[in-house]
Design an enzyme around this catalytic site. Sequence first.
Site, mmCIF file in Angstrom:
data_model
loop_
_atom_site.group_PDB
_atom_site.id
_atom_site.type_symbol
_atom_site.label_atom_id
_atom_site.label_comp_id
_atom_site.label_asym_id
_atom_site.label_seq_id
_atom_site.Cartn_x
_atom_site.Cartn_y
_atom_site.Cartn_z
ATOM 1 N N GLN A 74 0.755 -1.140 -0.045
ATOM 2 C CA GLN A 74 0.089 -0.047 -0.130
ATOM 3 C C GLN A 74 0.878 1.119 0.025
ATOM 4 O O GLN A 74 1.835 1.313 0.779
ATOM 5 C CB GLN A 74 -0.574 -0.140 1.321
ATOM 6 C CG GLN A 74 -1.513 1.324 1.762
ATOM 7 C CD GLN A 74 -2.836 1.485 1.130
ATOM 8 O OE1 GLN A 74 -3.200 1.016 0.398
ATOM 9 N NE2 GLN A 74 -3.392 2.727 2.133
ATOM 10 N N ARG A 79 8.200 5.117 1.172
ATOM 11 C CA ARG A 79 8.270 5.602 2.326
ATOM 12 C C ARG A 79 8.932 5.027 3.610
ATOM 13 O O ARG A 79 9.130 5.398 4.499
ATOM 14 C CB ARG A 79 6.804 6.184 2.826
ATOM 15 C CG ARG A 79 5.724 4.672 2.926
ATOM 16 C CD ARG A 79 4.356 5.164 3.218
ATOM 17 N NE ARG A 79 3.703 3.854 3.235
ATOM 18 C CZ ARG A 79 2.293 4.070 3.855
ATOM 19 N NH1 ARG A 79 1.805 4.998 4.141
ATOM 20 N NH2 ARG A 79 1.628 2.776 3.636
ATOM 21 N N HIS A 149 1.765 12.760 0.499
ATOM 22 C CA HIS A 149 0.575 12.472 1.542
ATOM 23 C C HIS A 149 0.620 13.367 2.770
ATOM 24 O O HIS A 149 0.606 12.858 3.729
ATOM 25 C CB HIS A 149 0.627 10.891 1.645
ATOM 26 C CG HIS A 149 -0.678 10.343 2.525
ATOM 27 N ND1 HIS A 149 -1.203 10.667 3.639
ATOM 28 C CD2 HIS A 149 -1.208 9.236 1.743
ATOM 29 C CE1 HIS A 149 -2.143 9.929 3.889
ATOM 30 N NE2 HIS A 149 -2.350 8.986 2.995
ATOM 31 N N GLU A 249 -3.770 15.411 -0.229
ATOM 32 C CA GLU A 249 -2.440 15.096 -1.031
ATOM 33 C C GLU A 249 -2.309 15.289 -2.335
ATOM 34 O O GLU A 249 -3.140 15.211 -3.212
ATOM 35 C CB GLU A 249 -2.582 13.581 -0.603
ATOM 36 C CG GLU A 249 -2.964 13.012 0.470
ATOM 37 C CD GLU A 249 -3.623 11.692 0.977
ATOM 38 O OE1 GLU A 249 -3.300 10.747 -0.193
ATOM 39 O OE2 GLU A 249 -4.405 11.327 1.804
HETATM 40 O O1 TA6 Z 1 -4.978 8.659 1.124
HETATM 41 C C1 TA6 Z 1 -5.941 8.039 1.816
HETATM 42 C C2 TA6 Z 1 -5.421 6.623 2.239
HETATM 43 O O2 TA6 Z 1 -5.362 5.662 1.114
HETATM 44 C C3 TA6 Z 1 -6.523 5.802 2.979
HETATM 45 O O3 TA6 Z 1 -7.519 5.171 2.481
HETATM 46 C C4 TA6 Z 1 -5.739 5.515 4.275
HETATM 47 O O4 TA6 Z 1 -5.387 3.920 3.911
HETATM 48 C C5 TA6 Z 1 -4.530 6.198 4.298
HETATM 49 O O5 TA6 Z 1 -4.278 6.557 2.793
HETATM 50 C C6 TA6 Z 1 -3.367 5.875 5.121
HETATM 51 O O6 TA6 Z 1 -2.843 4.844 4.599
HETATM 52 P P1 TA6 Z 1 -1.465 4.039 5.294
HETATM 53 O O7 TA6 Z 1 -1.126 2.946 4.602
HETATM 54 O O8 TA6 Z 1 -0.581 5.327 5.646
HETATM 55 O O9 TA6 Z 1 -2.277 3.586 6.634
#
Ligand code: TA6
Length: 273
Positions: A74, A79, A149, A249
Amino acid sequence: MAQEQFMEIIEVNNDRASAKIALQGAHIFHYARDGERPLLWLSETSDFEDGKAIRGGVPICWPSFGMNNPRLPQHGFARTALFEHVSTKELGDDTTEVILKLRDSKESLKLWAYKFELEMKITISDSLEMELTTTNLDDKSFEITQALHSYFNISNISNVKVKGLETKPYLNALNSEQCVQDGDIVFEEEIDRVYQEVSNGIELIDKNRTINIKNEGSSSVVVWNPWIEKAKRMSAMRDDAYKEFVCIESANAFEDFVVLEPTQIHTLKATIY
Ligand code: TA6
């Protein structure tokens, strides 16, 4: 001892502002203008250990935003990757420029089979400029999605609204519906939206402060607040922390993806002021 002691960080203090940047992720986790409370929010329960993304500040989502590339973690791998600190330069008493960079490695090539250079140039003054530049060093083209972000510090979620996205189309990430923004954004439930066709500045209006965001090299903007239930499920976040921040973001996400031919470069720039 402050948690960040367990990570290599760069501290900047000049006449106009202060900042802290972790080499892991080229992650800005503190930025405050002189005499003001921080503009970026940082979770009190954030991890500061190798391999875990700091919760708050400006995580770099690269080479994939969200799960845009399902073969990657994700928000991609940048990062939690260790960047090289290339330089810190004082440009007069009121401006400091910090450059960090990341190159492909054995580990990255296993995840994402492309040679690249990723440079993060941060200019700290009474504005915060972030320039994320991708260079394709491979002999084949590649596609990226990405985001700066940013977690913004607010007085209380009930006091804020976001201006500048009215009439813009957005994907509601909570139900995958395509919608159109009607008026200012206010926060009365979880909001997780990817706005497209954005070329103008955005304002985060709080009770006693307005934060302005200007993007270049991007036409998508993500607005997120987890609200009550999701905040309880988020790592390194107090249950009631949803009241303290809004994410706006600066992105190239979903259909705003970027394709780079060999030797081509692309810069995603966000200016916060
Ligand atoms: O940018 C929004 C998002 O994609 C949310 O859906 C949430 O998952 C957030 O980013 C934080 O994601 P992370 O992987 O940092 O917990």
